[in-house]
Design a protein around this motif. Structure first.
Motif, PDB file in Angstrom:
ATOM      1  N   ILE A  47     -14.314   1.196  22.606  1.00 43.28           N
ATOM      2  CA  ILE A  47     -13.691   1.837  23.769  1.00 43.28           C
ATOM      3  C   ILE A  47     -13.878   3.436  23.179  1.00 43.28           C
ATOM      4  O   ILE A  47     -13.234   3.719  22.089  1.00 43.28           O
ATOM      5  CB  ILE A  47     -12.335   1.427  23.997  1.00 43.28           C
ATOM      6  N   ILE A  48     -14.269   4.335  23.997  1.00 43.31           N
ATOM      7  CA  ILE A  48     -14.475   5.820  23.663  1.00 43.31           C
ATOM      8  C   ILE A  48     -13.740   6.555  24.110  1.00 43.31           C
ATOM      9  O   ILE A  48     -13.237   7.867  23.761  1.00 43.31           O
ATOM     10  CB  ILE A  48     -16.030   6.205  23.792  1.00 43.31           C
ATOM     11  N   ARG A  49     -13.100   6.302  25.263  1.00 44.25           N
ATOM     12  CA  ARG A  49     -12.186   7.200  26.207  1.00 44.25           C
ATOM     13  C   ARG A  49     -11.292   5.984  27.258  1.00 44.25           C
ATOM     14  O   ARG A  49     -11.597   5.019  27.248  1.00 44.25           O
ATOM     15  CB  ARG A  49     -13.022   8.008  27.274  1.00 44.25           C
ATOM     16  N   LEU A  50      -9.957   6.800  27.525  1.00 44.76           N
ATOM     17  CA  LEU A  50      -9.256   5.990  28.405  1.00 44.76           C
ATOM     18  C   LEU A  50      -8.729   7.070  29.489  1.00 44.76           C
ATOM     19  O   LEU A  50      -8.445   8.240  28.905  1.00 44.76           O
ATOM     20  CB  LEU A  50      -8.010   5.529  27.603  1.00 44.76           C
ATOM     21  N   ILE A  51      -8.749   6.551  30.587  1.00 44.35           N
ATOM     22  CA  ILE A  51      -7.995   7.262  31.577  1.00 44.35           C
ATOM     23  C   ILE A  51      -6.970   6.543  31.994  1.00 44.35           C
ATOM     24  O   ILE A  51      -6.778   5.448  32.177  1.00 44.35           O
ATOM     25  CB  ILE A  51      -8.960   7.427  33.208  1.00 44.35           C
ATOM     26  N   GLN A  52      -5.829   7.414  32.220  1.00 39.21           N
ATOM     27  CA  GLN A  52      -4.345   6.589  32.315  1.00 39.21           C
ATOM     28  C   GLN A  52      -3.743   7.360  33.493  1.00 39.21           C
ATOM     29  O   GLN A  52      -3.806   8.835  33.538  1.00 39.21           O
ATOM     30  CB  GLN A  52      -3.339   6.603  31.175  1.00 39.21           C
ATOM     31  N   GLY A  53      -3.138   6.934  34.502  1.00 37.77           N
ATOM     32  CA  GLY A  53      -2.373   7.469  35.449  1.00 37.77           C
ATOM     33  C   GLY A  53      -0.986   7.402  35.048  1.00 37.77           C
ATOM     34  O   GLY A  53      -0.610   6.235  34.758  1.00 37.77           O
ATOM     35  N   PHE A  54      -0.143   8.222  35.380  1.00 43.40           N
ATOM     36  CA  PHE A  54       1.305   8.272  34.936  1.00 43.40           C
ATOM     37  C   PHE A  54       1.909   8.517  36.236  1.00 43.40           C
ATOM     38  O   PHE A  54       1.618   9.371  37.149  1.00 43.40           O
ATOM     39  CB  PHE A  54       1.568   9.250  34.031  1.00 43.40           C
ATOM     40  N   SER A  55       3.248   8.084  36.326  1.00 49.15           N
ATOM     41  CA  SER A  55       4.298   8.153  37.475  1.00 49.15           C
ATOM     42  C   SER A  55       5.736   8.206  37.013  1.00 49.15           C
ATOM     43  O   SER A  55       6.008   7.758  36.025  1.00 49.15           O
ATOM     44  CB  SER A  55       4.004   7.710  38.672  1.00 49.15           C
ATOM     45  N   PHE A  56       6.655   8.526  37.751  1.00 50.98           N
ATOM     46  CA  PHE A  56       8.025   8.467  37.549  1.00 50.98           C
ATOM     47  C   PHE A  56       8.519   6.946  37.576  1.00 50.98           C
ATOM     48  O   PHE A  56       9.487   6.615  37.097  1.00 50.98           O
ATOM     49  CB  PHE A  56       8.768   9.390  38.387  1.00 50.98           C
ATOM     50  N   LEU A  57       7.655   6.082  38.392  1.00 50.16           N
ATOM     51  CA  LEU A  57       7.996   4.805  38.709  1.00 50.16           C
ATOM     52  C   LEU A  57       7.418   3.761  37.649  1.00 50.16           C
ATOM     53  O   LEU A  57       6.208   3.894  37.202  1.00 50.16           O
ATOM     54  CB  LEU A  57       7.282   4.372  40.263  1.00 50.16           C
ATOM     55  N   LYS A  58       8.303   2.810  37.262  1.00 49.96           N
ATOM     56  CA  LYS A  58       7.873   1.993  36.190  1.00 49.96           C
ATOM     57  C   LYS A  58       7.473   0.532  36.943  1.00 49.96           C
ATOM     58  O   LYS A  58       8.239  -0.050  37.678  1.00 49.96           O
ATOM     59  CB  LYS A  58       9.048   1.637  35.386  1.00 49.96           C
ATOM     60  N   LYS A  59       6.180   0.347  36.636  1.00 46.52           N
ATOM     61  CA  LYS A  59       5.708  -0.820  37.315  1.00 46.52           C
ATOM     62  C   LYS A  59       4.586  -1.617  36.734  1.00 46.52           C
ATOM     63  O   LYS A  59       4.389  -0.881  35.325  1.00 46.52           O
ATOM     64  CB  LYS A  59       5.169  -0.577  38.614  1.00 46.52           C
ATOM     65  N   ASP A  60       3.955  -2.560  36.639  1.00 48.30           N
ATOM     66  CA  ASP A  60       3.076  -3.445  36.217  1.00 48.30           C
ATOM     67  C   ASP A  60       1.833  -2.466  35.992  1.00 48.30           C
ATOM     68  O   ASP A  60       1.335  -1.804  36.789  1.00 48.30           O
ATOM     69  CB  ASP A  60       2.782  -4.723  36.690  1.00 48.30           C
ATOM     70  N   LEU A  61       1.184  -2.351  34.623  1.00 45.79           N
ATOM     71  CA  LEU A  61      -0.018  -1.698  34.492  1.00 45.79           C
ATOM     72  C   LEU A  61      -1.238  -2.264  34.655  1.00 45.79           C
ATOM     73  O   LEU A  61      -1.375  -3.485  34.325  1.00 45.79           O
ATOM     74  CB  LEU A  61       0.012  -1.656  32.856  1.00 45.79           C
ATOM     75  N   LYS A  62      -1.951  -1.629  35.569  1.00 43.94           N
ATOM     76  CA  LYS A  62      -3.154  -2.374  35.805  1.00 43.94           C
ATOM     77  C   LYS A  62      -4.275  -1.927  35.087  1.00 43.94           C
ATOM     78  O   LYS A  62      -4.368  -0.504  34.620  1.00 43.94           O
ATOM     79  CB  LYS A  62      -3.575  -1.930  37.391  1.00 43.94           C
ATOM     80  N   ILE A  63      -4.862  -2.817  34.334  1.00 39.21           N
ATOM     81  CA  ILE A  63      -6.210  -2.412  33.256  1.00 39.21           C
ATOM     82  C   ILE A  63      -7.427  -2.846  33.734  1.00 39.21           C
ATOM     83  O   ILE A  63      -7.618  -3.891  34.371  1.00 39.21           O
ATOM     84  CB  ILE A  63      -5.733  -2.999  32.169  1.00 39.21           C
ATOM     85  N   SER A  64      -8.262  -2.041  33.827  1.00 37.41           N
ATOM     86  CA  SER A  64      -9.787  -2.129  34.112  1.00 37.41           C
ATOM     87  C   SER A  64     -10.668  -1.478  33.053  1.00 37.41           C
ATOM     88  O   SER A  64     -10.440  -0.653  32.250  1.00 37.41           O
ATOM     89  CB  SER A  64     -10.230  -1.808  35.704  1.00 37.41           C
ATOM     90  N   GLY A  65     -12.119  -1.863  33.265  1.00 36.52           N
ATOM     91  CA  GLY A  65     -12.933  -1.333  32.222  1.00 36.52           C
ATOM     92  C   GLY A  65     -14.125  -0.927  33.107  1.00 36.52           C
ATOM     93  O   GLY A  65     -14.465  -1.141  34.004  1.00 36.52           O
ATOM     94  N   LEU A  66     -14.765   0.142  32.148  1.00 36.82           N
ATOM     95  CA  LEU A  66     -16.105   0.779  32.850  1.00 36.82           C
ATOM     96  C   LEU A  66     -17.185   0.928  31.559  1.00 36.82           C
ATOM     97  O   LEU A  66     -16.854   1.625  30.641  1.00 36.82           O
ATOM     98  CB  LEU A  66     -15.674   1.934  33.360  1.00 36.82           C
TER      99      LEU A  66
END
Length: 237
Positions: free
Chosen positions: A194-213
């Motif tokens: 893995i060379i890069r990660l894109i992550q989305g952040f918010s104030f809400l705590k919820k299950d982390l959705k993980i996908s690949g490209l």
């Protein structure tokens, strides 16, 4: 992606005055980050303006502010915006993000950044390139604290970073009570690291959705996932 001009399907980007040229990182972030119908978008470290332009194409009702600390890059980004179909919806400001976040009172519902991430000891003699590449002018602690202060309660923020730097950023986000809700793992090819990660952040705590490209398949052709993501932007698809 290092020519002085780069042609997209709906706009062109001049980049000869920018230390950091259009990159795969930037175009993936511009095509991937965000969801729904954001009305106010902030692009931190706008560079050539390419991410702001891609977001303007994706979100036709959004007003977009790009922050760029480098004077020459901000001028060129502004020129690229003026020559685009969305010049009435994007503005580029030449200032540091710290200064902007300190004095700007409005909130945003989408914030994106392809931030500098190299440590100080790897610097070159090129001052403009150092600004674009090295995070001593925008440490992750100040970046994340500023992002939090700029976010509307239901806003999301999105970053692209190498895995180690994202791990460090996650620790800071946890202290600030910002929670990752989506992660995209980016590889050159399926069997590569893995060379890069894109992550989305918010104030809400919820299950982390993980996908690949994977950018390319094992046969060295662009993958379907990559081409589908960028088919509205890159003329090669």
């Amino acid at each position: 992606m290092k020519n002085s001009s780069f042609q997209f399907k709906q706009f062109a980007v001049q980049q000869d005055k920018c230390a950091m040229k259009i990159s795969t990182d930037g175009v993936i972030l511009g095509a991937y980050a965000g969801q729904g119908n954001p009305k106010k978008i902030l692009d931190i470290g706008a560079g050539t303006g390419v991410i702001s332009l891609m977001l303007a194409q994706r979100f036709p009702e959004a007003m977009i502010t790009g922050i760029e600390i480098d004077k020459d890059a901000s001028k060129q980004a502004s020129e690229n915006i003026r020559n685009s179909p969305w010049n009435n919806r994007i503005r580029i400001l030449n200032q540091s993000f710290q200064e902007f976040s300190k004095h700007h009172q409005d909130k945003f519902d989408l914030i994106v950044s392809n931030p500098p991430y190299f440590p100080n000891h790897l610097k070159t003699e090129d001052y403009q390139r150092n600004l674009a590449m090295h995070n001593d002018t925008l440490p992750f602690e100040e970046l994340m604290a500023g992002i939090k202060s700029m976010m509307d309660q239901e806003a999301t923020s999105w970053l692209i970073l190498p895995p180690y730097q994202m791990e460090e950023t996650n620790k800071i986000a946890e202290v600030l009570r910002l929670f990752a809700f989506e992660k995209l793992k980016i590889q050159d090819k399926p069997a590569k690291n893995i060379i890069r990660l894109i992550q989305g952040f918010s104030f809400l705590k919820k299950d982390l959705k993980i996908s690949g490209l994977s950018i390319k398949d094992e046969d060295n052709k662009y993958s379907k996932v990559y081409s589908d993501l960028l088919k509205e932007f890159l003329i090669i698809f």
